[in-house]
Design an enzyme around this catalytic site. Structure first.
Site, mmCIF file in Angstrom:
data_model
loop_
_atom_site.group_PDB
_atom_site.id
_atom_site.type_symbol
_atom_site.label_atom_id
_atom_site.label_comp_id
_atom_site.label_asym_id
_atom_site.label_seq_id
_atom_site.Cartn_x
_atom_site.Cartn_y
_atom_site.Cartn_z
ATOM 1 N N TRP A 31 48.431 25.821 18.183
ATOM 2 C CA TRP A 31 48.996 27.302 19.152
ATOM 3 C C TRP A 31 49.818 27.449 20.078
ATOM 4 O O TRP A 31 50.537 28.210 19.687
ATOM 5 C CB TRP A 31 47.530 28.459 19.525
ATOM 6 C CG TRP A 31 47.044 28.272 18.339
ATOM 7 C CD1 TRP A 31 45.368 27.361 17.647
ATOM 8 C CD2 TRP A 31 46.724 28.967 16.793
ATOM 9 N NE1 TRP A 31 44.600 27.373 16.954
ATOM 10 C CE2 TRP A 31 45.792 28.905 15.866
ATOM 11 C CE3 TRP A 31 48.287 30.305 16.518
ATOM 12 C CZ2 TRP A 31 45.865 29.290 14.493
ATOM 13 C CZ3 TRP A 31 47.689 30.456 15.246
ATOM 14 C CH2 TRP A 31 46.621 29.873 14.378
ATOM 15 N N LYS B 229 37.427 35.471 17.186
ATOM 16 C CA LYS B 229 35.798 33.646 17.474
ATOM 17 C C LYS B 229 35.027 33.797 18.147
ATOM 18 O O LYS B 229 33.987 33.965 17.202
ATOM 19 C CB LYS B 229 37.398 32.496 17.863
ATOM 20 C CG LYS B 229 38.279 32.658 17.992
ATOM 21 C CD LYS B 229 39.284 32.149 16.650
ATOM 22 C CE LYS B 229 40.402 32.311 15.928
ATOM 23 N NZ LYS B 229 41.078 31.117 14.799
ATOM 24 N N ASP C 289 45.795 31.412 26.697
ATOM 25 C CA ASP C 289 45.383 31.856 25.535
ATOM 26 C C ASP C 289 44.440 31.633 24.949
ATOM 27 O O ASP C 289 43.956 30.403 25.112
ATOM 28 C CB ASP C 289 46.525 31.358 24.506
ATOM 29 C CG ASP C 289 45.962 31.535 23.178
ATOM 30 O OD1 ASP C 289 44.675 32.343 22.699
ATOM 31 O OD2 ASP C 289 47.008 30.721 21.743
#
Lengths: 370, 370
Positions: free
Chosen positions: B109, B204, B180
């Site tokens: 990511w 999530k 993030d």
């Protein structure tokens, strides 16, 4: 579903997010803890898993089938609403093109689109209805599109003012036609081959807020630069079947159910158009019956079948109208805060009974107070 | 909810979209046709109406309360996922700043975020764990941040590799720290004052796909240029309480319910962290018991409490593991397609019983096949 849940429901004339078909809501409720065969709520499913991929493919297939969209077009399911499309369109198709883009300005949403486009390049507003308070759309001959325009952009239905294009505006075949159909997408048949790009946020006729359908002719996918923020490049989404990143899975699931309802329960877009015509006519007939009392905003031949907009002779009567309508389970009729008055939105999921109930209320209210 | 619906549910170890608390799903199901007092589904409510505004304000207030976020920060609820944040951050804070941005690269990511940032300005990748297959995060002294960096960016939990920062990386006070936190937001207490910006897509720990929480220090709101596409300018969203355009109403409604569940059912973020520690420890204990059989990916002190990643000695055993786990109602354990192996995600909503069941299965499976 409990009996209470349905009896408590009102007729919801909200301009968006707006009413959804009750049968769709019931299906969602039934499946909420366990999507059939998945052992989990649809909200809990990986977008890369077989079950959700099928949900997404079926949603796309239903939309393709309703309009008869050919494989010359990609159907994308994106986030960011119409507001992001206001930018994505000129970012992909105007920026660094050496061309100017033509816009038809018929209301508040077109104005916002123009504001974003001007950041990316030269914009020609080749038609504006601003001088008459956005009460109309152009007729043939009211504007000219240059043959080398980057595209011709218009908003097919302006929800705030309640004006609607009854058919596509004239456009040279060399120029991609682009439509913001956010508030009348899926409300009537369209010949998609006329368009370069047509898009709609879902929360009027197509589903809940949070997903935007973009139908784009594949040749236009090549126009976006690799330098664009990745999310803003249509090609990324098309190349990855709208899974360039995690899509808004639940809104897409609902969109798919609404599209199926349109086919199976309504009978397709022609039947939907007929019903929408019938619903809006009920309201416009009462407006025309009391022309001194219900002050319609749009010119008669530009009236929207989605949003009937009108005012009353005084603010006192306006307040009384909203209040008494509310007591009759006719809710969310206030006009947009920028223009005031009344706005009755009768999108796809508003049943005929709702329009009948409102028309009947309007008739009574005018007879008593007019 | 029918009895069938719960008994059909599996333990869902999906990496995201992921499991949600069952009690939250039940509330949503109960309210699906009629949000209390609204006469309509929450999906059908205007975002400008009193009922939805209250839902949105309560969602924000719950998040603020859980972390103790001060008014020095705006809490934004946006669309576009982490992928759009990869661009929005450098668009607002790097482009035309005359500075370079520092990135810590610890997984897939972070790599994507760097790719987008490079489009907007100069990027210094001041730490990379690529040479050891992204099995670790930096220790103090492993990197240096220039005092005039535009910001220092990192991904607190890399879901694909299963590595997690156990606390914030060192950062000069002059440099905004940006995280993030998509896959560990709301999983543990954080001192938000350490951050310039922290964001998380919801799917999530925090809710369904389609909404992204951005917590941004208000002084940074002034950095975005008016020339940016409007949706990409944080200031537009902050100035309009995340209603610059129609927000993703249903995902926000679920996010609010999950945040309330964290407070009322779990007892807050410290309690959540303890439980998450307990759940992931159950898995890591079995991995450590059979170090030749379960090949853990992350270095021990960098292990993620959210995603335990490991491989098995052969592809045959890997297939057998997934297949037998499935028969025991332990689902969605396959690793990301880019790295293979097993990934067991034990986010907030995974109950202790789920982690216990998986740990017990792993123990049995290793004993039989090891």
């Amino acid at each position: 579903m409990s009996a209470t849940a349905t009896t408590e429901r009102v007729f919801n004339f909200s301009a968006g997010p707006a009413a959804l078909p009750v049968s769709v809501l019931q299906e969602i409720q039934d499946e909420l803890l366990c999507y059939p065969g998945a052992g989990a709520s649809v909200m809990e499913l990986s977008h890369r898993g077989k079950v959700f991929i099928q949900i997404m493919e079926e949603a796309e297939a239903s939309i393709r089938s309703l309009f008869g969209i050919s494989d010359d077009y990609a159907v994308l399911l994106l986030q960011g609403g119409a507001a992001l499309q206001f930018s994505m369109i000129p970012c992909n198709l105007l920026r660094d093109s050496g061309k100017s883009a033509s816009y038809l300005l018929t209301g508040a949403w077109g104005k916002k689109a123009i504001g974003e486009a001007k950041k990316e390049g030269t914009v020609d507003t080749i038609y504006s209805a601003a001088d008459t308070g956005f009460d109309r759309v152009p007729k043939a001959g009211d504007y000219t599109v240059k043959d080398d325009s980057a595209y011709l952009y218009y908003c097919s239905n302006e929800t705030i003012e309640g004006v609607q294009f009854q058919s596509e505006p004239e456009c040279p075949t060399s120029v991609p036609l682009i439509s913001d159909a956010s508030s009348d997408f899926l409300s009537r048949p369209l010949d998609i081959d006329k368009y370069g790009l047509i898009y709609a946020c879902a929360q009027k006729n197509a589903g809940p807020a949070g997903v935007t359908v973009v139908v784009i002719r594949r040749d236009l996918l090549e126009m976006g630069s690799d330098k664009l923020p990745g999310y803003l490049n249509y090609k990324n989404h098309a190349d990855n079947d709208s899974m360039w990143n995690t899509p808004p899975t639940f809104p897409i699931y609902v969109l798919g159910k609404v599209a199926k309802w349109l086919s199976s329960d309504i009978g397709g877009l022609a039947a939907m158009e007929k019903l929408n015509h019938e619903k809006s006519n009920l309201l416009y007939q009462v407006i025309d019956k009391y022309p001194e009392f219900y002050l319609g905003h749009a010119q008669v031949d530009c009236r929207s079948k989605m949003n009937a907009t009108f005012n009353l002779p005084s603010s006192g009567l306006l307040e009384a109208f909203v209040s008494e309508a509310g007591k009759n389970n006719l809710q969310n009729l206030k006009g947009h805060r920028s223009v005031g008055g009344i706005r009755a939105s009768v999108y796809n999921a508003m049943p005929l009974e709702g329009a009948q109930a409102l028309a009947s209320f309007m008739d009574d209210f005018a007879a008593k107070n007019g």
